[in-house]
Design a protein around this motif. Structure first.
Motif, short mmCIF file in Angstrom:
data_model
loop_
_atom_site.label_atom_id
_atom_site.label_comp_id
_atom_site.label_asym_id
_atom_site.label_seq_id
_atom_site.Cartn_x
_atom_site.Cartn_y
_atom_site.Cartn_z
N GLY A 77 0.79 -1.23 0.00
CA GLY A 77 0.00 0.00 0.00
C GLY A 77 0.82 1.27 0.00
O GLY A 77 0.39 2.28 -0.57
N ALA A 78 1.98 1.26 0.61
CA ALA A 78 2.80 2.47 0.67
C ALA A 78 3.18 2.95 -0.74
O ALA A 78 3.04 4.13 -1.07
N LYS A 79 3.62 2.02 -1.58
CA LYS A 79 4.01 2.37 -2.95
C LYS A 79 2.80 2.71 -3.80
O LYS A 79 2.79 3.70 -4.53
N GLU A 80 1.76 1.87 -3.71
CA GLU A 80 0.58 2.06 -4.55
C GLU A 80 -0.17 3.35 -4.22
O GLU A 80 -0.87 3.92 -5.07
N SER A 81 -0.06 3.82 -2.98
CA SER A 81 -0.85 4.97 -2.52
C SER A 81 -0.13 6.30 -2.63
O SER A 81 -0.69 7.34 -2.26
N ALA A 82 1.10 6.29 -3.13
CA ALA A 82 1.91 7.52 -3.11
C ALA A 82 1.21 8.70 -3.77
O ALA A 82 1.07 9.77 -3.17
N ARG A 107 -7.07 6.94 8.57
CA ARG A 107 -6.28 5.79 8.99
C ARG A 107 -5.58 5.08 7.84
O ARG A 107 -4.36 4.93 7.84
N ALA A 108 -6.36 4.67 6.81
CA ALA A 108 -5.77 3.89 5.72
C ALA A 108 -4.78 4.73 4.90
O ALA A 108 -3.79 4.19 4.39
N TYR A 109 -5.04 6.02 4.79
CA TYR A 109 -4.13 6.88 4.04
C TYR A 109 -3.27 7.76 4.97
O TYR A 109 -2.55 8.64 4.50
N ARG A 110 -3.37 7.54 6.25
CA ARG A 110 -2.51 8.16 7.26
C ARG A 110 -2.45 9.69 7.13
O ARG A 110 -1.37 10.28 7.17
#
Length: 304
Positions: A77-82, A107-110
């Motif tokens: 998720g870290a890479k995909e959500s950048a 939460r999910a996207y911090r």
């Protein structure tokens, strides 16, 4: 617009409006508009090289309330959500349909502690398009008929699964399975009362639009999904956030998830299927039985 030849109806709708200019996605005109417009509105993301300029106001309306895990909650998720997070942080306003979506932002996207804009928890504009007058229902059904879908006066069962595959940009071509499911279901239901239509995710629509075996069931991409939901009597889906939009109609949702173990193992879900707002089906025969159940006098179906 990314593919002008496939969006002629949208262009025609606004052709005589002097306030509207249509530009091709990624073109010089698009980049100029992105850099100079005072107000920016998106229900997904602008490209990675986008940077909001001083004086611009950015409203992100997003799309859907997810069952499947998103952002940092999903594998990789870290890479995909950048780029998603870049867009969210840049937005002055984020639109949320409900508390679950608001929690996903935080939460999910911090976004906690880094987002300085405003989250507006008032529902999505796209859901409003499902509320159709009797005149609009007639007009929109006519568009489906003119597109070659033989619906006649029958009620619509919309089969709308999400995309599958490793990434959004490279979805799995599962049109064979989708076509088989539609054909099998159509053979098991009362075809005088219902017609089954297929609404593919936009990322795989281009793979199916020229296939003869789905030509008379595939909903054109240029008819807004939420308008089609407004015409739909029963929705069949799997892990798509389209179900969250359709809940507003109060009509039945059936979940067709024969691949749940595999999908959950690779993507992950926010809730157990036992808690989903509709019957769980693992075969097309299960779907037919569920349709018969919700269509009975004691069922909850609302006709269109």
């Amino acid at each position: 617009i990314s593919e002008p030849h496939l969006n002629r109806s949208v262009q025609s709708e606004f052709a005589r409006d002097p306030r509207v200019t249509v530009v091709r996605y990624g073109s010089a005109a698009y980049l100029r508009a992105l850099a100079t417009s005072q107000y920016l509105i998106n229900n997904a993301t602008f490209p990675p090289d986008f940077a909001k300029r001083p004086g611009q106001q950015y409203i992100n309306t997003w799309h859907g309330t997810p069952l499947k895990k998103m952002g940092y909650d999903m594998p990789g998720g870290a890479k995909e959500s950048a780029n998603v997070i870049r867009n969210f942080v840049a937005a002055d306003f984020l639109i949320s349909a409900n508390p679950l979506m608001t929690d996903m932002y935080w939460r999910a996207y911090r976004l906690k502690g880094i987002y300085r804009g405003t989250i507006i928890e008032e529902g999505y504009p796209r859901i409003d398009r499902q509320v159709l007058t009797s005149t609009a229902i007639t007009a929109e059904r006519k568009k489906l008929i003119e597109a070659g879908l033989p619906i006649g006066d029958r009620k619509i069962i919309l089969y709308a699964p999400t995309w599958k595959g490793a990434t959004f940009a490279r979805p799995t071509d599962d049109l064979d399975a989708l076509a088989d499911n539609v054909a099998e279901l159509a053979g098991l239901i009362n075809s005088d009362e219902y017609v089954v239509l297929l609404k593919t995710h936009q990322s795989i629509y281009s793979l199916g639009r020229d296939r003869p075996d789905v030509r008379d069931t595939l909903v054109p991409n240029n008819i807004p999904t939420n308008v089609v939901l407004g015409l739909t009597t029963i929705l069949v889906t799997d892990y798509s956030s389209i179900a969250g939009d359709f809940l507003a109609t109060g009509r039945p949702i059936l979940y067709f998830i024969p691949d749940f173990a595999e999908y959950d193992g690779t993507r992950g879900m926010y809730a157990d299927p036992d808690d989903w707002p509709g019957p769980i089906c693992t075969s097309v025969q299960d779907l037919a039985n569920a349709i018969s159940s919700v269509s009975s006098p004691s069922g909850t179906v609302v006709g269109r």
